[in-house]
Write a protein that holds these residues in place. Structure first.
Motif, PDB file in Angstrom:
ATOM      1  N   ALA A 122       0.842  -1.205   0.000  1.00 26.94           N
ATOM      2  CA  ALA A 122       0.000   0.000   0.000  1.00 26.94           C
ATOM      3  C   ALA A 122       0.876   1.252   0.000  1.00 26.94           C
ATOM      4  O   ALA A 122       0.594   2.217  -0.728  1.00 26.94           O
ATOM      5  CB  ALA A 122      -0.940  -0.002   1.204  1.00 26.94           C
ATOM      6  N   ASP A 169      -1.128   4.424  -1.264  1.00 24.17           N
ATOM      7  CA  ASP A 169      -2.519   4.176  -0.912  1.00 24.17           C
ATOM      8  C   ASP A 169      -2.665   4.294   0.609  1.00 24.17           C
ATOM      9  O   ASP A 169      -2.058   3.541   1.352  1.00 24.17           O
ATOM     10  CB  ASP A 169      -2.890   2.761  -1.386  1.00 24.17           C
ATOM     11  N   ALA A 170      -3.478   5.249   1.063  1.00 23.13           N
ATOM     12  CA  ALA A 170      -3.664   5.476   2.510  1.00 23.13           C
ATOM     13  C   ALA A 170      -4.604   4.422   3.090  1.00 23.13           C
ATOM     14  O   ALA A 170      -5.604   4.721   3.726  1.00 23.13           O
ATOM     15  CB  ALA A 170      -4.218   6.881   2.742  1.00 23.13           C
ATOM     16  N   ASN A 171      -4.275   3.179   2.861  1.00 23.43           N
ATOM     17  CA  ASN A 171      -5.136   2.056   3.260  1.00 23.43           C
ATOM     18  C   ASN A 171      -4.874   1.706   4.726  1.00 23.43           C
ATOM     19  O   ASN A 171      -4.237   0.705   5.049  1.00 23.43           O
ATOM     20  CB  ASN A 171      -4.830   0.864   2.349  1.00 23.43           C
ATOM     21  N   PHE A 193       3.924   1.472  -1.125  1.00 24.42           N
ATOM     22  CA  PHE A 193       4.487   1.550  -2.486  1.00 24.42           C
ATOM     23  C   PHE A 193       3.484   2.185  -3.450  1.00 24.42           C
ATOM     24  O   PHE A 193       3.843   3.027  -4.275  1.00 24.42           O
ATOM     25  CB  PHE A 193       4.863   0.145  -2.969  1.00 24.42           C
ATOM     26  N   GLY A 194       2.214   1.816  -3.324  1.00 25.95           N
ATOM     27  CA  GLY A 194       1.172   2.333  -4.214  1.00 25.95           C
ATOM     28  C   GLY A 194       0.585   3.672  -3.785  1.00 25.95           C
ATOM     29  O   GLY A 194      -0.419   4.112  -4.340  1.00 25.95           O
TER      30      GLY A 194
END
Lengths: 403, 403
Positions: free
Chosen positions: A311, A316-318, A313-314
């Motif tokens: 996440a 993405d605030a997951n 890396f992407g």
């Protein structure tokens, strides 16, 4: 006097230390043989892999640290781990020790040996034997740089740091270099760390200092959860700064510990940041656990989660993956008392989502260092762990390592 | 009579069971709402995530399993995990239970609820509410297929299996379906499993059977080491096969256990094989440990090692990573008593390398199922674990999951 970081100093800077690194032929072109040596036998401390399978050179070096209690030189090769190589492996490791001792006119049992590279292949000893004859250590930056290059495997950068402090009015330098970028966790896997200092200290006290610092530095990083057979951190203290011998009762003991801690933490973070294929350093700081050990456990679980790593890396605030990792860390917690920040942005409070600007967080997540703060409000325990993102390049590097 | 696998049977095949799956609108286009229902209340057993953070629907279903002790229907949505959603999450999960109960004229406390998808987002209840009204379960293959489709997230294939056996001369069917492909380990993460049978058995004995089987099936798979907040395996046994009630003293008890085991193992392997981005199923079988639990621990450590997983992806017979993982598993072992085979090829004996044809092994490693055998020669413990390779696609899927 407080310590200060001195960027141009290096492992050859403490009085009486010299270093070098050369290409001997275990690798195709790159440097692959390194030596660190002290003018006089040094007090030594070491921490070693907890893997039940231990490489031959590690067993040889453990004896130097725990039997001899002094070390004057250490010889390191990259390209072959000399692990799972049976009796031949031990013979080869002892040969490296003996050849180095002879070349520099010191006793065998004062020479450590370290190896890093592929597991399970018998060492090619001819290049190593010839290489040892060619080693010419120097006390200059060039020697330290070639040393730090010659211990690299999949590392993309050399890792060096150094600090200066004053003990009993004497200038003391503590400097370190390390390698390691895959297979790092828990407990220092495929990681080699070498720290030199001219401080005057007995081996037993040096060991106490190193052990306590290792838990919160080298053992607080994780790249992929694998633990290697070869890892070690060695500290050599040759006493040439001529301070009164350091013990826990010495007025400057805390200052020495802080300086050693700073060296170890710098190296640990450099290793995490240079994790195989990594584009970002991830730092997870946990507060409010029932103990420091539990806080570190949570921090390491979060920073080691492949889903959190991908996440990040992407960009993405997951945060759901962060709280899920907190949940399976095994730590004592109350699901409704968890607060999570990503950078300065609060994303979870009382275990529930908090509205935030996804756009702002994406900007933050694109930075080279991402910090995650978790407060579980159960006690005063705190701890920090470091890791890196999980990327296509990690897969690429490790799917083709031996090709 | 020994069990037999019957490929055309499904979760709607045991007498009195019906299933369906539809698109309600939580996902863009794909099916996202599923129902499984029995003509009469069924004995029920369940195993649930060990994550300290538990999703709302899981808490609701746990009450049905452990308080009511019977279940007649279970409603499942994909696209939203309804986890870390606080009081609103509980309200929504109870609403799903109540709406399903009303629609089918059964008691609220006989209805289970399961959710899978993104963590931390409040459920959109309008599509779910409307969707429940449209559910029309059937006892045909079509119903079971649409059910297995509607519970998928990043799964690439539906996962179904079924077996038939004879108990007291009565035909008994046990069938199962599952979803799950990322975040799977340890202890069944982001995994949903539903098993139906018309066998006659009390809930307490069914629970005993499920618990013992889970350890060697669903808990023996690993995809990325992350444990989810939502996982559960539910077994419903409605008794319509009219066998004498099954207890551990029943002459056909072992036959029932074996059949249930076969269903659970099939589903577990299907989940491992469909791990996110996976191209291969990896099976690790360990013998010679001091206990079965230690053997399973070693097997799971090897199959969960990112370095082993990437090596298998890269068709690299890098057994050094396998033995290193054995070493850090924490199991009792002797480094010089380890034998490793990859397929039929011996690569390690007495902890040392054995010459082998790298070319032949590359051919073997290119197969869709790769088996690794480890014998540590310490005792009689054995165990098997399943996982998958680690690929570029794993990173891609998880770096962009919410995009």
């Amino acid at each position: 006097m407080p310590m200060k970081r001195i960027s141009y100093k290096n492992i050859a800077s403490p009085k009486g230390f010299q270093a070098t690194g050369i290409h001997c032929g275990l690798k195709h072109k790159k440097k692959d043989l390194a030596l660190l040596i002290s003018e006089v036998p040094a007090s030594v401390a070491g921490v070693f892999t907890t893997n039940a399978i231990k490489a031959a050179p590690l067993l040889v070096t453990k004896d130097v640290v725990y039997q001899t209690g002094k070390m004057q030189a250490i010889i390191i090769n990259a390209g072959n781990a000399n692990a799972c190589t049976g009796k031949q492996g031990m013979t080869d490791a002892y040969a490296m020790q003996k050849l180095t001792a002879e070349k520099f006119g010191i006793a065998n049992n004062l020479v450590g040996v370290a190896s890093t590279g592929v597991i399970g292949e018998i060492m090619k000893m001819e290049p190593v034997t010839n290489g040892i004859q060619q080693l010419e250590p120097i006390d200059e930056l060039e020697g330290a740089i070639s040393f730090s290059q010659a211990i690299m495997t999949t590392d993309t950068v050399t890792k060096n740091t150094s600090y200066q402090t004053i003990i009993d009015g004497k200038e003391v330098i503590i400097a370190g270099t390390a390698k390691g970028s895959g297979m790092i966790e828990p407990n220092m896997a495929t990681m080699l760390g070498f720290i030199t200092t001219d401080a005057n200290i007995e081996s037993s006290h040096l060991q106490t200092a190193l052990t306590s610092i290792t838990d919160i530095t080298f053992n607080a990083i994780t790249v992929d959860g694998d633990t290697s057979t070869n890892d070690m951190v060695i500290v050599m203290a040759n006493g040439l700064a001529e301070n009164k011998t350091l013990t826990p009762d010495h007025p400057d003991w805390e200052d020495f510990i802080q300086t050693l801690h700073a060296v170890a933490q710098d190296l640990a973070k450099m290793i995490a940041k240079d994790g195989e294929g990594a584009t970002k350093l991830i730092e997870v700081e946990v507060k409010g656990a029932i103990s420091n050990a539990e806080a570190r456990k949570i921090a390491k679980t979060v920073v080691g989660s492949p889903l959190v790593k991908t996440a990040v890396f992407g960009n993405d605030a997951n945060w759901g993956r962060i709280i899920a990792a907190v949940g399976y860390s095994g730590a004592t917690l109350d699901p409704y008392a968890i607060t999570i920040h990503i950078g300065v942005t609060k994303v979870v409070e009382n275990g529930e989502p908090v509205p935030f600007s996804e756009k702002d967080l994406i900007v933050y997540l694109k930075q080279p260092e991402v910090k995650i703060f978790v407060d579980i409000h159960q006690g005063n325990g705190q701890g920090t762990a470091w890791g890196c993102d999980l990327t296509y390049d990690y897969v690429q590097i490790n799917a083709t390592y031996r090709s």
